[in-house]
Design a protein around this motif. Structure first.
Motif, PDB file in Angstrom:
ATOM      1  N   ARG A   1     101.552 110.402  62.482  1.00 25.42           N
ATOM      2  CA  ARG A   1     101.359 111.988  62.483  1.00 25.42           C
ATOM      3  C   ARG A   1     100.422 112.403  61.491  1.00 25.42           C
ATOM      4  N   ILE A   2     100.480 111.993  60.162  1.00 28.82           N
ATOM      5  CA  ILE A   2      99.765 112.404  59.387  1.00 28.82           C
ATOM      6  C   ILE A   2      98.306 112.055  59.612  1.00 28.82           C
ATOM      7  N   ASP A   3      98.221 110.636  59.768  1.00 27.68           N
ATOM      8  CA  ASP A   3      97.001 110.125  60.142  1.00 27.68           C
ATOM      9  C   ASP A   3      96.258 110.850  61.248  1.00 27.68           C
ATOM     10  N   GLY A   4      97.070 111.173  62.187  1.00 24.67           N
ATOM     11  CA  GLY A   4      96.446 112.097  63.395  1.00 24.67           C
ATOM     12  C   GLY A   4      96.060 113.522  63.030  1.00 24.67           C
ATOM     13  N   LEU A   5      96.725 113.824  62.165  1.00 28.80           N
ATOM     14  CA  LEU A   5      96.294 115.424  61.570  1.00 28.80           C
ATOM     15  C   LEU A   5      95.158 115.210  60.716  1.00 28.80           C
ATOM     16  N   ARG A   6      95.000 114.200  59.946  1.00 32.37           N
ATOM     17  CA  ARG A   6      93.935 113.916  59.250  1.00 32.37           C
ATOM     18  C   ARG A   6      92.545 113.753  60.109  1.00 32.37           C
TER      19      ARG A   6
END
Length: 104
Positions: free
Chosen positions: A16-21
Protein backbone atom coordinates in the motif's frame (compact mmCIF):
# COMPACT_ATOMS: atom_id res chain seq x y z
CA UNK A 1 0.41 -18.77 13.09
CA UNK A 2 0.27 -15.28 14.64
CA UNK A 3 3.68 -14.49 13.18
CA UNK A 4 2.42 -15.43 9.69
CA UNK A 5 -0.43 -12.95 10.09
CA UNK A 6 1.99 -10.20 11.04
CA UNK A 7 4.21 -11.01 8.06
CA UNK A 8 1.19 -10.75 5.76
CA UNK A 9 0.12 -7.47 7.37
CA UNK A 10 3.61 -5.99 6.98
CA UNK A 11 3.72 -7.12 3.35
CA UNK A 12 0.31 -5.55 2.71
CA UNK A 13 1.43 -2.31 4.35
CA UNK A 14 4.53 -2.23 2.14
CA UNK A 15 2.38 -2.79 -0.97
CA UNK A 16 0.00 0.00 0.00
CA UNK A 17 2.86 2.38 0.78
CA UNK A 18 4.46 1.57 -2.58
CA UNK A 19 1.14 2.20 -4.33
CA UNK A 20 0.78 5.52 -2.55
CA UNK A 21 4.29 6.51 -3.53
CA UNK A 22 3.58 5.65 -7.17
CA UNK A 23 0.43 7.79 -7.10
CA UNK A 24 2.00 10.85 -5.43
CA UNK A 25 2.95 12.68 -8.62
CA UNK A 26 -0.40 12.52 -10.40
CA UNK A 27 -3.03 11.21 -8.02
CA UNK A 28 -5.93 13.36 -6.87
CA UNK A 29 -5.52 14.78 -3.36
CA UNK A 30 -8.64 13.05 -2.04
CA UNK A 31 -7.46 9.68 -3.35
CA UNK A 32 -4.00 10.14 -1.85
CA UNK A 33 -5.50 11.06 1.52
CA UNK A 34 -7.76 8.00 1.36
CA UNK A 35 -4.77 5.76 0.62
CA UNK A 36 -2.81 7.25 3.53
CA UNK A 37 -5.84 6.75 5.78
CA UNK A 38 -6.08 3.11 4.69
CA UNK A 39 -2.41 2.61 5.60
CA UNK A 40 -3.00 4.27 8.97
CA UNK A 41 -6.00 2.08 9.78
CA UNK A 42 -4.18 -1.10 8.80
CA UNK A 43 -1.16 -0.12 10.88
CA UNK A 44 -3.42 0.62 13.85
CA UNK A 45 -5.15 -2.73 13.48
CA UNK A 46 -1.78 -4.48 13.79
CA UNK A 47 -0.50 -2.13 16.50
CA UNK A 48 2.30 -0.73 14.36
CA UNK A 49 2.16 2.69 15.97
CA UNK A 50 5.18 4.26 14.26
CA UNK A 51 3.62 3.52 10.86
CA UNK A 52 0.20 4.75 11.98
CA UNK A 53 1.67 7.97 13.39
CA UNK A 54 3.59 8.67 10.20
CA UNK A 55 0.53 7.93 8.07
CA UNK A 56 -1.51 10.38 10.14
CA UNK A 57 1.10 13.09 9.60
CA UNK A 58 1.28 12.20 5.92
CA UNK A 59 -2.49 12.64 5.59
CA UNK A 60 -2.13 16.21 6.83
CA UNK A 61 0.65 17.01 4.41
CA UNK A 62 -1.23 15.52 1.49
CA UNK A 63 -4.38 17.44 2.45
CA UNK A 64 -2.32 20.63 2.24
CA UNK A 65 -1.25 19.64 -1.28
CA UNK A 66 2.32 18.70 -0.43
CA UNK A 67 3.96 16.18 -2.76
CA UNK A 68 7.65 17.05 -2.47
CA UNK A 69 10.71 15.43 -0.92
CA UNK A 70 9.38 15.51 2.64
CA UNK A 71 6.39 13.40 1.55
CA UNK A 72 8.67 10.93 -0.22
CA UNK A 73 10.92 10.79 2.87
CA UNK A 74 7.91 10.08 5.04
CA UNK A 75 6.81 7.25 2.75
CA UNK A 76 10.33 5.78 2.93
CA UNK A 77 10.20 5.93 6.73
CA UNK A 78 6.79 4.29 6.74
CA UNK A 79 8.06 1.49 4.54
CA UNK A 80 11.12 0.93 6.71
CA UNK A 81 9.00 0.83 9.85
CA UNK A 82 6.61 -1.61 8.14
CA UNK A 83 9.42 -3.89 7.05
CA UNK A 84 10.91 -3.90 10.54
CA UNK A 85 7.52 -4.61 12.08
CA UNK A 86 8.23 -2.53 15.15
CA UNK A 87 5.12 -2.26 17.29
CA UNK A 88 6.21 0.30 19.86
CA UNK A 89 7.52 3.78 19.08
CA UNK A 90 10.55 3.26 21.32
CA UNK A 91 11.35 0.04 19.44
CA UNK A 92 11.72 1.72 16.05
CA UNK A 93 15.13 1.53 14.51
CA UNK A 94 17.48 4.42 15.30
CA UNK A 95 17.44 5.50 11.67
CA UNK A 96 13.61 5.66 11.63
CA UNK A 97 13.59 7.62 14.89
CA UNK A 98 16.20 10.09 13.68
CA UNK A 99 14.62 10.55 10.29
CA UNK A 100 11.12 10.89 11.68
CA UNK A 101 12.32 13.75 13.84
CA UNK A 102 13.41 15.52 10.62
CA UNK A 103 10.05 15.18 8.88
CA UNK A 104 7.85 16.04 11.84
Amino acid sequence: MQQDGMLKARAELCERIDGLRAAIANGPIAGLCDKASDVRHLAQRYQLRPVADLAWKLEGRLARGERGPSVIDMLSLMREASENGRAAPHAASPSVAAASARVM
